[in-house]
Design a protein around this motif. Sequence first.
Motif, PDB file in Angstrom:
ATOM      1  N   TYR A 269     -58.829  -1.839  35.807  1.00 29.49           N
ATOM      2  CA  TYR A 269     -59.452  -0.334  35.681  1.00 29.49           C
ATOM      3  C   TYR A 269     -60.622  -0.535  34.821  1.00 29.49           C
ATOM      4  O   TYR A 269     -59.985  -0.123  33.744  1.00 29.49           O
ATOM      5  CB  TYR A 269     -58.518   0.192  36.074  1.00 29.49           C
ATOM      6  CG  TYR A 269     -59.351   1.509  36.207  1.00 29.49           C
ATOM      7  CD1 TYR A 269     -60.242   1.642  37.542  1.00 29.49           C
ATOM      8  CD2 TYR A 269     -59.615   2.443  35.284  1.00 29.49           C
ATOM      9  CE1 TYR A 269     -60.117   3.649  37.772  1.00 29.49           C
ATOM     10  CE2 TYR A 269     -60.283   4.089  35.608  1.00 29.49           C
ATOM     11  CZ  TYR A 269     -61.349   4.569  36.827  1.00 29.49           C
ATOM     12  OH  TYR A 269     -61.793   5.405  36.966  1.00 29.49           O
ATOM     13  N   PRO A 271     -64.184   2.499  34.107  1.00 27.55           N
ATOM     14  CA  PRO A 271     -64.659   3.491  34.501  1.00 27.55           C
ATOM     15  C   PRO A 271     -65.802   3.416  34.748  1.00 27.55           C
ATOM     16  O   PRO A 271     -67.015   3.597  35.355  1.00 27.55           O
ATOM     17  CB  PRO A 271     -64.266   4.742  33.650  1.00 27.55           C
ATOM     18  CG  PRO A 271     -63.640   4.510  32.382  1.00 27.55           C
ATOM     19  CD  PRO A 271     -63.055   3.494  32.423  1.00 27.55           C
ATOM     20  N   CYS A 273     -67.518   0.379  35.736  1.00 29.37           N
ATOM     21  CA  CYS A 273     -67.782  -0.851  37.080  1.00 29.37           C
ATOM     22  C   CYS A 273     -68.346   0.056  38.165  1.00 29.37           C
ATOM     23  O   CYS A 273     -67.431   1.102  38.313  1.00 29.37           O
ATOM     24  CB  CYS A 273     -66.337  -1.090  37.336  1.00 29.37           C
ATOM     25  SG  CYS A 273     -66.769  -2.703  38.384  1.00 29.37           S
ATOM     26  N   SER A 275     -69.882   1.117  41.468  1.00 28.04           N
ATOM     27  CA  SER A 275     -68.858   0.674  43.004  1.00 28.04           C
ATOM     28  C   SER A 275     -70.483   0.915  43.973  1.00 28.04           C
ATOM     29  O   SER A 275     -69.754   0.422  45.403  1.00 28.04           O
ATOM     30  CB  SER A 275     -68.364   2.315  43.927  1.00 28.04           C
ATOM     31  OG  SER A 275     -69.356   3.100  43.758  1.00 28.04           O
ATOM     32  N   ASN A 296     -51.257   5.315  40.069  1.00 33.27           N
ATOM     33  CA  ASN A 296     -52.519   4.625  39.638  1.00 33.27           C
ATOM     34  C   ASN A 296     -52.054   3.048  39.319  1.00 33.27           C
ATOM     35  O   ASN A 296     -52.950   2.689  38.532  1.00 33.27           O
ATOM     36  CB  ASN A 296     -53.037   5.295  38.516  1.00 33.27           C
ATOM     37  CG  ASN A 296     -54.071   6.288  39.152  1.00 33.27           C
ATOM     38  OD1 ASN A 296     -53.953   6.652  40.015  1.00 33.27           O
ATOM     39  ND2 ASN A 296     -54.383   7.243  37.685  1.00 33.27           N
ATOM     40  N   TYR A 299     -52.814  -2.758  43.772  1.00 34.15           N
ATOM     41  CA  TYR A 299     -53.715  -2.893  43.242  1.00 34.15           C
ATOM     42  C   TYR A 299     -54.088  -3.855  44.361  1.00 34.15           C
ATOM     43  O   TYR A 299     -52.711  -4.605  45.459  1.00 34.15           O
ATOM     44  CB  TYR A 299     -53.723  -4.512  42.356  1.00 34.15           C
ATOM     45  CG  TYR A 299     -52.703  -4.526  41.664  1.00 34.15           C
ATOM     46  CD1 TYR A 299     -52.531  -6.287  42.630  1.00 34.15           C
ATOM     47  CD2 TYR A 299     -51.884  -4.434  41.546  1.00 34.15           C
ATOM     48  CE1 TYR A 299     -51.243  -6.716  42.653  1.00 34.15           C
ATOM     49  CE2 TYR A 299     -49.939  -4.701  41.961  1.00 34.15           C
ATOM     50  CZ  TYR A 299     -50.148  -6.583  42.314  1.00 34.15           C
ATOM     51  OH  TYR A 299     -48.610  -6.692  42.629  1.00 34.15           O
ATOM     52  N   ALA A 319     -57.350  -2.233  40.549  1.00 27.59           N
ATOM     53  CA  ALA A 319     -57.331  -0.980  40.998  1.00 27.59           C
ATOM     54  C   ALA A 319     -57.836  -0.854  42.397  1.00 27.59           C
ATOM     55  O   ALA A 319     -58.348  -0.740  43.008  1.00 27.59           O
ATOM     56  CB  ALA A 319     -57.834  -0.232  40.111  1.00 27.59           C
ATOM     57  N   ARG A 322     -59.191   3.576  44.225  1.00 34.82           N
ATOM     58  CA  ARG A 322     -59.689   4.258  43.322  1.00 34.82           C
ATOM     59  C   ARG A 322     -61.167   4.850  43.073  1.00 34.82           C
ATOM     60  O   ARG A 322     -61.816   3.829  42.434  1.00 34.82           O
ATOM     61  CB  ARG A 322     -59.057   4.517  41.625  1.00 34.82           C
ATOM     62  CG  ARG A 322     -57.165   3.820  41.350  1.00 34.82           C
ATOM     63  CD  ARG A 322     -57.246   4.041  40.220  1.00 34.82           C
ATOM     64  NE  ARG A 322     -57.732   5.125  39.295  1.00 34.82           N
ATOM     65  CZ  ARG A 322     -57.321   5.254  37.833  1.00 34.82           C
ATOM     66  NH1 ARG A 322     -56.636   3.686  37.250  1.00 34.82           N
ATOM     67  NH2 ARG A 322     -57.324   6.503  36.870  1.00 34.82           N
ATOM     68  N   ASP A 323     -61.180   4.570  44.397  1.00 33.68           N
ATOM     69  CA  ASP A 323     -62.729   5.231  44.980  1.00 33.68           C
ATOM     70  C   ASP A 323     -63.541   4.170  45.113  1.00 33.68           C
ATOM     71  O   ASP A 323     -64.816   4.559  44.550  1.00 33.68           O
ATOM     72  CB  ASP A 323     -62.955   7.166  43.953  1.00 33.68           C
ATOM     73  CG  ASP A 323     -62.566   7.689  44.035  1.00 33.68           C
ATOM     74  OD1 ASP A 323     -61.919   8.509  45.276  1.00 33.68           O
ATOM     75  OD2 ASP A 323     -62.506   8.018  42.735  1.00 33.68           O
ATOM     76  N   ASN A 324     -62.676   3.133  45.629  1.00 26.55           N
ATOM     77  CA  ASN A 324     -64.262   2.145  45.781  1.00 26.55           C
ATOM     78  C   ASN A 324     -64.342   1.182  44.998  1.00 26.55           C
ATOM     79  O   ASN A 324     -65.173   0.826  44.183  1.00 26.55           O
ATOM     80  CB  ASN A 324     -64.903   2.599  46.650  1.00 26.55           C
ATOM     81  CG  ASN A 324     -65.450   0.872  46.896  1.00 26.55           C
ATOM     82  OD1 ASN A 324     -64.856   0.306  46.897  1.00 26.55           O
ATOM     83  ND2 ASN A 324     -66.658   1.182  47.670  1.00 26.55           N
ATOM     84  N   HIS A 325     -63.185   1.137  43.898  1.00 26.31           N
ATOM     85  CA  HIS A 325     -63.162   1.032  42.264  1.00 26.31           C
ATOM     86  C   HIS A 325     -63.890  -0.687  42.067  1.00 26.31           C
ATOM     87  O   HIS A 325     -63.695  -1.313  43.208  1.00 26.31           O
ATOM     88  CB  HIS A 325     -62.244   0.873  41.592  1.00 26.31           C
ATOM     89  CG  HIS A 325     -62.312   0.242  40.187  1.00 26.31           C
ATOM     90  ND1 HIS A 325     -62.950   0.733  39.281  1.00 26.31           N
ATOM     91  CD2 HIS A 325     -61.749  -0.400  39.237  1.00 26.31           C
ATOM     92  CE1 HIS A 325     -62.944   0.668  37.757  1.00 26.31           C
ATOM     93  NE2 HIS A 325     -62.585  -0.959  38.301  1.00 26.31           N
ATOM     94  N   CYS A 326     -65.005  -0.820  41.349  1.00 27.82           N
ATOM     95  CA  CYS A 326     -66.038  -1.846  41.786  1.00 27.82           C
ATOM     96  C   CYS A 326     -67.103  -2.440  43.007  1.00 27.82           C
ATOM     97  O   CYS A 326     -67.143  -3.554  42.847  1.00 27.82           O
ATOM     98  CB  CYS A 326     -65.345  -2.929  40.667  1.00 27.82           C
ATOM     99  SG  CYS A 326     -64.708  -2.909  39.409  1.00 27.82           S
TER     100      CYS A 326
END
Length: 337
Positions: A269, A271, A273, A275, A296, A299, A319, A322-326
Amino acid sequence: MHPFAFLTALCLGIVSATIELDQSLDEQWIQWKETHGKQYGMVEECRRAVWEKNMKMIIQHNQEYYQGKHRFLMAMNGFGDMTNEEFRHMMIGLKMQKSENGEVFKVPFCAGTSVPVERKQTSTVSPIETFIICFQGRCASGWAFSAAGALEVQMFRKTGKRVSLSVQNLLDCSWPQGNEGCNGGLMSNAFQYVKNNGGLDTEESYPYVARDGPCKYRPEHSAANITAFHTIPQREKILMMVLRKVGPVSATIDASLDTFRFYKQGIYYDPKCSSEDVNHGVLVVGYGFQGKESDNQKYWFVKNSWGTDWGMDGYIKMAKDRDNHCGITTKASFPIV
């Protein structure tokens, strides 16, 4: 300008003309060069300076990890002598401007390696327990490895036979669908090619060479076909459902950060990265959690094409929820055979 000349100029331009090297790292530098077969000549000091900068960044991150500031470790790997600009230029690339008409889903460098499954806390969704992990080389072909991997699993589910499919076939032949070989592509365009073409050759008959070439598809060597392909809405719950019911899914992610380039283990994760600014194709093969699911620590299991030297023997835990991480659901798709 020849691409290697461009990269050398880029290296020399980024590193200061006055290079001060850290002699305490001499032994590690020599060992790293031997491990990865590196020989430089005139640009030795330049590459050493880039490597040192990356090494010190990794050391600092890992110190912060042990202080509880991160949930993943980093490690030096074969990309250590490349600047971030070089890495992005050579290793990642998608062509997002063209997307074929996939239906929206409603509600040479290879080695075998097992999916790193923690049985009690994960769901692995592939019927193939051992994947082939490949190194794409200096070619932005992650999109082709992702598409071929998704199709291989679907063919296995249909026929019960494990056959490696030709990534090179996709690189050389899917230009009319909007892909550009080692300059990047998109998995849905690759699926469209296979559907239009009526087949995809085997890896054995059409081996990977990590560079663009003329299309050499031969229908007598085809081992897969596609009747349709689907694009998944940008919702992680739907991605999870598709993984459980259908199997591995091709996904686009932001792989441009140094933290991703030198990822080693743990739940990734960062921040920073994006989306939205996705640039690399991977294969989502499962999901799980560590410790408490609500903390949290959920994965996605993701298979990459940067070899077993990278990450967890070629995999990464990214992750989840978590809001469509990456951007893992930004452009996810899968084929129907």
